[in-house]
Scaffold this motif. Structure first.
Motif, PDB file in Angstrom:
ATOM      1  N   PRO A  96       0.816  -1.219   0.000  1.00 53.42           N
ATOM      2  CA  PRO A  96       0.000   0.000   0.000  1.00 53.42           C
ATOM      3  C   PRO A  96       0.846   1.265   0.000  1.00 53.42           C
ATOM      4  CG  PRO A  96      -0.878  -1.580   1.554  1.00 53.42           C
ATOM      5  CD  PRO A  96       0.457  -2.117   1.117  1.00 53.42           C
ATOM      6  N   GLU A  97       0.305   2.274  -0.667  1.00 51.34           N
ATOM      7  CA  GLU A  97       0.978   3.566  -0.747  1.00 51.34           C
ATOM      8  C   GLU A  97       0.595   4.441   0.438  1.00 51.34           C
ATOM      9  OE1 GLU A  97      -0.517   4.989  -4.441  1.00 51.34           O
ATOM     10  OE2 GLU A  97       0.552   3.483  -5.642  1.00 51.34           O
ATOM     11  N   GLU A 148       4.028  -5.819   7.303  1.00 56.21           N
ATOM     12  CA  GLU A 148       4.060  -7.024   6.481  1.00 56.21           C
ATOM     13  C   GLU A 148       2.681  -7.270   5.876  1.00 56.21           C
ATOM     14  OE1 GLU A 148       5.442 -10.257   8.837  1.00 56.21           O
ATOM     15  OE2 GLU A 148       7.279  -9.228   9.475  1.00 56.21           O
ATOM     16  N   PRO A 149       2.614  -8.030   4.772  1.00 53.13           N
ATOM     17  CA  PRO A 149       1.295  -8.298   4.167  1.00 53.13           C
ATOM     18  C   PRO A 149       0.296  -8.885   5.157  1.00 53.13           C
ATOM     19  CG  PRO A 149       3.039  -8.939   2.658  1.00 53.13           C
ATOM     20  CD  PRO A 149       3.721  -8.558   3.944  1.00 53.13           C
ATOM     21  N   ASP A 150       0.747  -9.780   6.057  1.00 53.49           N
ATOM     22  CA  ASP A 150      -0.177 -10.384   7.025  1.00 53.49           C
ATOM     23  C   ASP A 150      -0.647  -9.408   8.097  1.00 53.49           C
ATOM     24  OD1 ASP A 150      -0.167 -12.784   5.736  1.00 53.49           O
ATOM     25  OD2 ASP A 150       1.228 -13.775   7.092  1.00 53.49           O
ATOM     26  N   TRP A 176      -6.317   0.196   3.242  1.00 56.69           N
ATOM     27  CA  TRP A 176      -5.893  -0.952   4.047  1.00 56.69           C
ATOM     28  C   TRP A 176      -5.362  -0.453   5.377  1.00 56.69           C
ATOM     29  CZ3 TRP A 176      -6.503  -5.846   1.921  1.00 56.69           C
ATOM     30  CH2 TRP A 176      -6.807  -5.873   0.557  1.00 56.69           C
ATOM     31  N   VAL A 177      -5.652  -1.178   6.437  1.00 57.53           N
ATOM     32  CA  VAL A 177      -5.183  -0.802   7.771  1.00 57.53           C
ATOM     33  C   VAL A 177      -4.317  -1.916   8.352  1.00 57.53           C
ATOM     34  CG1 VAL A 177      -7.001   0.819   8.397  1.00 57.53           C
ATOM     35  CG2 VAL A 177      -7.376  -1.637   8.715  1.00 57.53           C
ATOM     36  N   ALA A 178      -3.400  -1.521   9.214  1.00 58.01           N
ATOM     37  CA  ALA A 178      -2.549  -2.488   9.914  1.00 58.01           C
ATOM     38  C   ALA A 178      -3.302  -2.962  11.149  1.00 58.01           C
ATOM     39  CB  ALA A 178      -1.217  -1.845  10.293  1.00 58.01           C
TER      40      ALA A 178
END
Length: 429
Positions: free
Chosen positions: A10-11, A41-43, A130-132
């Protein structure tokens, strides 16, 4: 913690001077863990949950990651309109989601303290935010798609008109229609968990109190109740709800009040009155756990479960946040003991701030507390407070890398296989 993942990193996102949120391909999103900045990380990433909000953070510049070098970088101006002031952006997630990283930004010298919300790292990829974070409870009780506002307005006003002489019901009507309190909304919809606020006073001065803040500080997010209801008014809320609602819970101790244990005599009478009319459902108490003798009385009276809020398992950090009047962490632990002695359910409402909650020293203190006092459940609640101010309040220093929130949860589950995790007070009967 599974689900869809972005196909690309993600940007970074930022807000321009008009409040529009833009993405910038020149930098990847970054996550913040108590001052340590890194690439999620992606996960670590999930789609921004429905019902979440995006906030522009005044006087805070966004920090990202250079895609080629992996270096941390500051974005100090609008790349599309040179000279246009910009702000960092954070997500305030819908309930039942727990942050893995906070938003990454640099705070200017003249910045005001952030309001009492949680600030999760957010980025843009595949045409989505997208959120962490991860979903920490599958229960849908506060999901955005569970509320039809038109139906809610109709049912609330009808109920208020039927109970004009019940001050507590009228108070909950304001919580529902003015503040959008999910618990109050569910009460008027006749389902799940209903709130029973009863205490206008408190024996702590929490740095992050959402119902009372000093003048000139960031404003509280809701007004505190100004009266003490009678046991009749409380029972008039609780009994019909417990008798008819699916998976019913009635909870003393809400964000719109002080400390309910200061009204222990009233709660004791109310529990006895409620149980004289129905044995169905769970009677719960959300509390700071400050008065173990009062907890003992309530457990004997029939209190089914207790949820004790805890920012830290370390006595000094607990004191610095709660600013308690006449109690300490040892008294809180005695309240856990009192409930367990009667075979009652104990949850810890454990405040999550990435980089702080999962600090190795804090982790060691929490595992010691769990080993000694045996709580049944941990509710993973994001800390609703300016992250930098909170770290100042408790004097936290990130001297060593944190465990990472996902790893922190995993280690707790491995060490304590009988311990359950979630976000909400579970129905017990």
């Amino acid at each position: 913690m599974s689900g869809a993942r972005p196909t690309t990193t993600p940007e970074l996102v930022f807000a321009n001077s008009a409040g529009e949120i833009l993405d910038y391909a020149g930098l990847s999103m970054a996550g913040n863990a108590a001052g340590r900045i890194s690439l999620p990380e992606p996960d670590d990433l999930i789609e921004l949950p429905p019902g979440s909000e995006l906030f522009a953070l005044p006087a805070r510049l966004p920090i990202g990651i250079e895609p080629e070098s992996g270096e941390v970088a500051l974005l100090d101006s609008n790349p599309y309109q040179p000279g246009d002031p910009i702000s960092a952006v954070a997500a305030f997630m819908a309930p039942a989601h727990t942050a893995i990283f906070s938003a990454a930004y640099q705070t200017k010298a003249d910045a005001q303290r952030l309001p009492l919300f949680a600030y999760t790292a957010v980025g843009w990829a595949d045409g989505k935010f997208w959120v962490a974070a991860f979903r920490s409870d599958s229960d849908c009780r506060q999901d955005a798609d569970q509320f039809n506002q038109r139906l809610l307005n109709q049912r609330t006003r009808k109920h208020l008109n039927r109970h004009k002489d019940n001050r507590l019901i009228q108070h909950l009507g304001k919580c529902c229609l003015t503040y959008g309190c999910p618990a109050a909304r569910n009460y008027f919809l006749g389902r799940w968990e209903a709130p029973l606020p009863c205490s206008p006073t408190c024996n702590a001065a929490c740095a992050g109190c959402i119902s009372l803040q000093p003048s000139g500080c960031c404003p509280s997010t809701q007004d505190r109740i100004v009266f003490v209801p009678t046991e009749r008014e409380i029972a008039e809320v609780a009994v019909p709800h417990l008798e008819a609602a699916p998976r019913p819970v009635a909870s003393f101790g809400q964000g719109c009040e002080g400390e309910p244990l200061l009204q222990a005599s009233l709660i004791e009478k109310s529990i006895k009155l409620i149980r004289s009319r129905t044995n169905r459902g769970t009677i719960n108490l959300n509390t700071n756990g400050s008065l173990p003798d009062a907890v003992e009385r309530l457990a004997r009276a029939g209190l089914d479960s207790i949820r004790i809020s805890l920012n830290s398992a370390q006595p000094e950090q607990h004191r610095l946040y709660y600013r308690p009047k006449g109690f300490d962490l040892a008294a809180v632990c005695q309240s856990i003991t009192a409930m367990k002695r009667h075979g009652r359910h104990v949850s810890l409402n454990y405040f999550i701030l990435p980089g702080c909650t999962d600090d190795p020293t804090e982790f060691a203190a929490l595992t010691e507390l769990i080993s000694e006092y045996h709580p049944d459940f941990i509710q993973l609640r994001n800390l609703n407070m300016d992250p930098e101010y909170y770290l100042q309040v408790i004097g936290h220093r990130a001297d060593v890398p944190s465990l990472g929130i996902r790893n922190w949860v995993g280690q707790l589950k491995q060490k304590f296989p009988a311990l359950n995790f979630g976000y909400y007070n579970p129905p017990l009967r």
